[in-house]
Design an enzyme around this catalytic site. Sequence first.
Site, PDB file in Angstrom:
ATOM      1  N   ALA A  66     -11.774  23.502  54.027  1.00  0.00           N
ATOM      2  CA  ALA A  66     -10.994  23.493  52.780  1.00  0.00           C
ATOM      3  C   ALA A  66     -11.439  24.707  51.967  1.00  0.00           C
ATOM      4  CB  ALA A  66     -11.278  22.207  52.018  1.00  0.00           C
ATOM      5  N   GLY A 105     -12.804  20.936  56.975  1.00  0.00           N
ATOM      6  CA  GLY A 105     -11.374  20.632  57.069  1.00  0.00           C
ATOM      7  C   GLY A 105     -10.708  21.323  58.237  1.00  0.00           C
ATOM      8  N   GLU A 108     -11.354  19.074  61.019  1.00  0.00           N
ATOM      9  CA  GLU A 108     -10.573  17.854  60.764  1.00  0.00           C
ATOM     10  C   GLU A 108      -9.106  18.083  61.097  1.00  0.00           C
ATOM     11  OE1 GLU A 108     -12.186  17.440  56.711  1.00  0.00           O
ATOM     12  OE2 GLU A 108     -12.585  15.368  57.232  1.00  0.00           O
ATOM     13  N   GLU A 128     -19.954  19.622  55.662  1.00  0.00           N
ATOM     14  CA  GLU A 128     -19.736  19.242  54.268  1.00  0.00           C
ATOM     15  C   GLU A 128     -21.021  18.853  53.546  1.00  0.00           C
ATOM     16  OE1 GLU A 128     -17.788  18.570  56.756  1.00  0.00           O
ATOM     17  OE2 GLU A 128     -15.684  18.497  56.171  1.00  0.00           O
TER      18      GLU A 128
HETATM   19  N1  T1G Z   1     -13.655  28.367  51.117  1.00  0.00           N
HETATM   20  C1  T1G Z   1     -13.539  29.488  50.376  1.00  0.00           C
HETATM   21  N2  T1G Z   1     -14.157  30.667  50.656  1.00  0.00           N
HETATM   22  C2  T1G Z   1     -14.952  30.691  51.754  1.00  0.00           C
HETATM   23  C3  T1G Z   1     -15.127  29.561  52.581  1.00  0.00           C
HETATM   24  C4  T1G Z   1     -14.438  28.358  52.225  1.00  0.00           C
HETATM   25  N3  T1G Z   1     -14.519  27.261  52.976  1.00  0.00           N
HETATM   26  N4  T1G Z   1     -15.989  29.917  53.591  1.00  0.00           N
HETATM   27  C5  T1G Z   1     -16.304  31.210  53.391  1.00  0.00           C
HETATM   28  N5  T1G Z   1     -15.694  31.670  52.286  1.00  0.00           N
HETATM   29  C6  T1G Z   1     -15.771  33.042  51.757  1.00  0.00           C
HETATM   30  C7  T1G Z   1     -17.173  33.411  51.341  1.00  0.00           C
HETATM   31  O1  T1G Z   1     -17.415  32.968  50.011  1.00  0.00           O
HETATM   32  C8  T1G Z   1     -17.132  34.926  51.452  1.00  0.00           C
HETATM   33  O2  T1G Z   1     -16.407  35.392  50.316  1.00  0.00           O
HETATM   34  C9  T1G Z   1     -16.232  35.155  52.663  1.00  0.00           C
HETATM   35  O3  T1G Z   1     -15.460  33.942  52.820  1.00  0.00           O
HETATM   36  C10 T1G Z   1     -17.007  35.405  53.938  1.00  0.00           C
HETATM   37  O4  T1G Z   1     -17.919  34.318  54.047  1.00  0.00           O
HETATM   38  C11 T1G Z   1     -11.941  18.603  53.336  1.00  0.00           C
HETATM   39  C12 T1G Z   1     -14.155  19.126  51.965  1.00  0.00           C
HETATM   40  C13 T1G Z   1     -17.287  30.486  57.917  1.00  0.00           C
HETATM   41  C14 T1G Z   1     -19.589  30.582  58.887  1.00  0.00           C
HETATM   42  O5  T1G Z   1     -18.634  24.695  54.560  1.00  0.00           O
HETATM   43  O6  T1G Z   1     -20.125  28.607  56.592  1.00  0.00           O
HETATM   44  O7  T1G Z   1     -13.712  21.544  54.371  1.00  0.00           O
HETATM   45  O8  T1G Z   1     -18.317  36.677  49.281  1.00  0.00           O
HETATM   46  O9  T1G Z   1     -19.981  35.752  53.862  1.00  0.00           O
HETATM   47  O10 T1G Z   1     -21.316  35.060  57.140  1.00  0.00           O
HETATM   48  O11 T1G Z   1     -13.634  17.634  54.649  1.00  0.00           O
HETATM   49  O12 T1G Z   1     -18.492  31.454  55.452  1.00  0.00           O
HETATM   50  O13 T1G Z   1     -16.606  37.841  50.723  1.00  0.00           O
HETATM   51  O14 T1G Z   1     -15.933  36.934  48.462  1.00  0.00           O
HETATM   52  O15 T1G Z   1     -20.105  33.331  54.626  1.00  0.00           O
HETATM   53  O16 T1G Z   1     -19.207  35.472  58.508  1.00  0.00           O
HETATM   54  C15 T1G Z   1     -16.354  23.192  54.776  1.00  0.00           C
HETATM   55  C16 T1G Z   1     -18.389  27.517  54.703  1.00  0.00           C
HETATM   56  C17 T1G Z   1     -15.745  23.293  53.406  1.00  0.00           C
HETATM   57  C18 T1G Z   1     -17.773  26.569  55.724  1.00  0.00           C
HETATM   58  C19 T1G Z   1     -18.520  32.622  57.939  1.00  0.00           C
HETATM   59  N6  T1G Z   1     -16.552  24.510  55.324  1.00  0.00           N
HETATM   60  N7  T1G Z   1     -18.370  28.882  55.182  1.00  0.00           N
HETATM   61  O17 T1G Z   1     -19.773  33.199  57.650  1.00  0.00           O
HETATM   62  O18 T1G Z   1     -19.052  35.096  56.107  1.00  0.00           O
HETATM   63  S1  T1G Z   1     -15.611  21.709  52.666  1.00  0.00           S
HETATM   64  C20 T1G Z   1     -17.702  25.186  55.135  1.00  0.00           C
HETATM   65  C21 T1G Z   1     -19.300  29.313  56.083  1.00  0.00           C
HETATM   66  C22 T1G Z   1     -14.396  20.946  53.582  1.00  0.00           C
HETATM   67  C23 T1G Z   1     -13.166  18.888  54.156  1.00  0.00           C
HETATM   68  C24 T1G Z   1     -14.274  19.478  53.381  1.00  0.00           C
HETATM   69  C25 T1G Z   1     -19.250  30.782  56.420  1.00  0.00           C
HETATM   70  C26 T1G Z   1     -18.650  31.094  57.799  1.00  0.00           C
HETATM   71  P1  T1G Z   1     -16.839  36.808  49.660  1.00  0.00           P
HETATM   72  P2  T1G Z   1     -19.378  34.608  54.617  1.00  0.00           P
HETATM   73  P3  T1G Z   1     -19.891  34.771  57.417  1.00  0.00           P
END
Ligand code: T1G
Length: 654
Positions: A66, A105, A108, A128
């Site tokens: 998400a 998500g 999911e 999450e």
């Molecule tokens: N939403 C918004 N922005 C995100 C994002 C996300 N989920 N993930 C990464 N970014 C942005 C990050 O802030 C950065 O922005 C850029 O993308 C590159 O990220 C409903 C509720 C995927 C392994 O927890 O683990 O889904 O600084 O520097 O090192 O049940 O990003 O460039 O402006 O980290 O190559 C669950 C979180 C959400 C994944 C890539 N998902 N992201 O790593 O790049 S909750 C996560 C990561 C959810 C559902 C629930 C990593 C990555 P900027 P980065 P990276």
Amino acid sequence: MTETERNPVVCEVVDQVALLRVDAPPVNALSHVVRSGLADALAKAHGAGVTAAVILCEGRTFFAGADIREFGKPPKSPVLGELLQQIEASTIPVVAAMHGNPLGGGLELAMACHYRIALQGTQMGLPEVNLGLMPGAGGTQRLPRLVGLEEAAQIMLSGQPVSAQHALEIGLVDRVCETELPAQALAFAQELDAPRPTGLRAMPVFDDQPDLLSRLHAMVQKKYRGLAAQASVLECLEVTQSLPIDEALKEERQRFLQLVQGPQSSALRYQFFAERQAGRAPQDAHVGEIRSTAVVGAGTMGSGIAISLIDAGFPVHLLEIDGDALRRGLQRIDDHYRRVVDGGYQTAAAATAARGRLTGTTRYTDLADSDLVIEAAFEDLEVKRTIFTALDEHCKASALLASNTSYLDIDALGRITSRPTQVLGLHFFSPAERMKLLEVIRTGATSDAALATALAFARKIGKLPVTVGVCYGFAANRTYAAYNREVQNLLLEGAGIEQVDAAMREFGMAMGPCAVTDLTGIDIGVMARRAQANRPDDPRYFAVSDALYNAGLLGRKSGEGFYCYGNTRGASTQAQALIDSTAQGLGITRRAMDADTIVGRLLRAIQNEAEHAIAEGIVERESDIDIIWCNGYGFPRHLGGPMYQRSLSSEGVT
Ligand code: T1G
């Protein structure tokens, strides 16, 4: 979708299969515009007479979850759960074609699809809990139906991703392909003749695995103590066991929404963005290529740094002053790999490959081709000056020269070289092969290019970089010294050794401060302070450490410090007597203190010192201090950090 928002979803029909391609950089987060585009495209696909649909993403990854930036804002339909139910109810089979990091998500959504194919190298999971959340779009219901309760609980509670191969083994994906994901997914879709809704599978029940639930409760109470998200995941799994999936999804959503509004998730989402801000390189700075590296000094830190580098795939020359010292260093590294392989933390093949990237030497001429040299020798400026002079003579002109010093003046080291713009600090934390935090220290002369190159390198070796400036102790040790100094003031004023440590452990710190000082050695701090140029003129200044040191109480290394480490355990009565006598000698009237007072004073000590460091430009922002404390000193991430805590109290939230 507003007029100005580009529709990131393109639908193309190939051999009667609808190919839904999503292009929403940087990570295809499932923002509202993506969700709407997918819902519309899927509805259109049903009207196009196709036999199946494939959902795939452009760029580096399948949906990475998400959109975290939308949390805390009013939800906009279709919310993710609605979209996933539309996918699962589809009358044509829908295939998820995954690559990169299908997380949260994103996974999911893939589980709401009827089939899943993943590219080799894909890492998928439900992280999450790392954001203080739980899966909120069917993860707690569809994952157990696909992989069973034990695997599902492990994936959701740990937040750790699994590989495509493991996902295939546990039934999370149907196929893994080496290359050509779109073509392979198309071919797979053409074989399918019916949907296969995950939600219609039977939900596995704890009754069939009697000890599992108690094991999971024990894990949540011990390993994930105090973490609301993990507790919610387990409660949700328990409560929804016998519910029809529609009701179960509502139960999951309610718990998810509670967590989104909770304090722990706010703190952890703050940490997520703060980590990415801390090590951001200067705008438009050139990032150089680091291919070969060297480490000078094979002691505890030098060998730990060398392990970090070879584990990350870099060739390393490890230089020591003579053959015996080098042999001891190499032995230390061999012992490390034996331990991690025997312990199952690393495969023998990976360990052998890493060790094969390490070359020991006693000759500076062997470092001639290194792109980056990290000095990790004895904490003495003269020793380091000698080393930097030799490095400047033997290393190629483009090489970056870094020191791992914890305290000393790196500007002074840059000045004795012909390349001050390429000199900086890389301050690792012990044990260097495990700790993620890395202070990247720019001197007054360090160029933007050198800094940007070092920050990119730090991330390549799996570290969490924070840019800091040069001062005594930089940002981490400087604020830690302020914390420790206040600990000793509290002890002199009447707080007990175990009382201080218990208060900070109860607050959430991994270890009490007195126990940490015993671990690192009371003599280390005493020696560093004796070498300090502008030692504060305060008779109480670390008077407790001086008293213990003078009495031979050095901590674990001498068998007694603040605590006893021999047959008797607990706080040292000798140390307490020394504290009492030191306080008396200083004319301090001792008084009883409560835990809140102890925690409040210690937090303020960190916050005040951090404020000075920010004012002096040593660190750019308050959240950098929080990243340092949560990744260097065991400050509980779900509390955001010492500066985050201050922002809460200033908002009247405690
Ligand atoms: N939403 C918004 N922005 C995100 C994002 C996300 N989920 N993930 C990464 N970014 C942005 C990050 O802030 C950065 O922005 C850029 O993308 C590159 O990220 C409903 C509720 C995927 C392994 O927890 O683990 O889904 O600084 O520097 O090192 O049940 O990003 O460039 O402006 O980290 O190559 C669950 C979180 C959400 C994944 C890539 N998902 N992201 O790593 O790049 S909750 C996560 C990561 C959810 C559902 C629930 C990593 C990555 P900027 P980065 P990276």
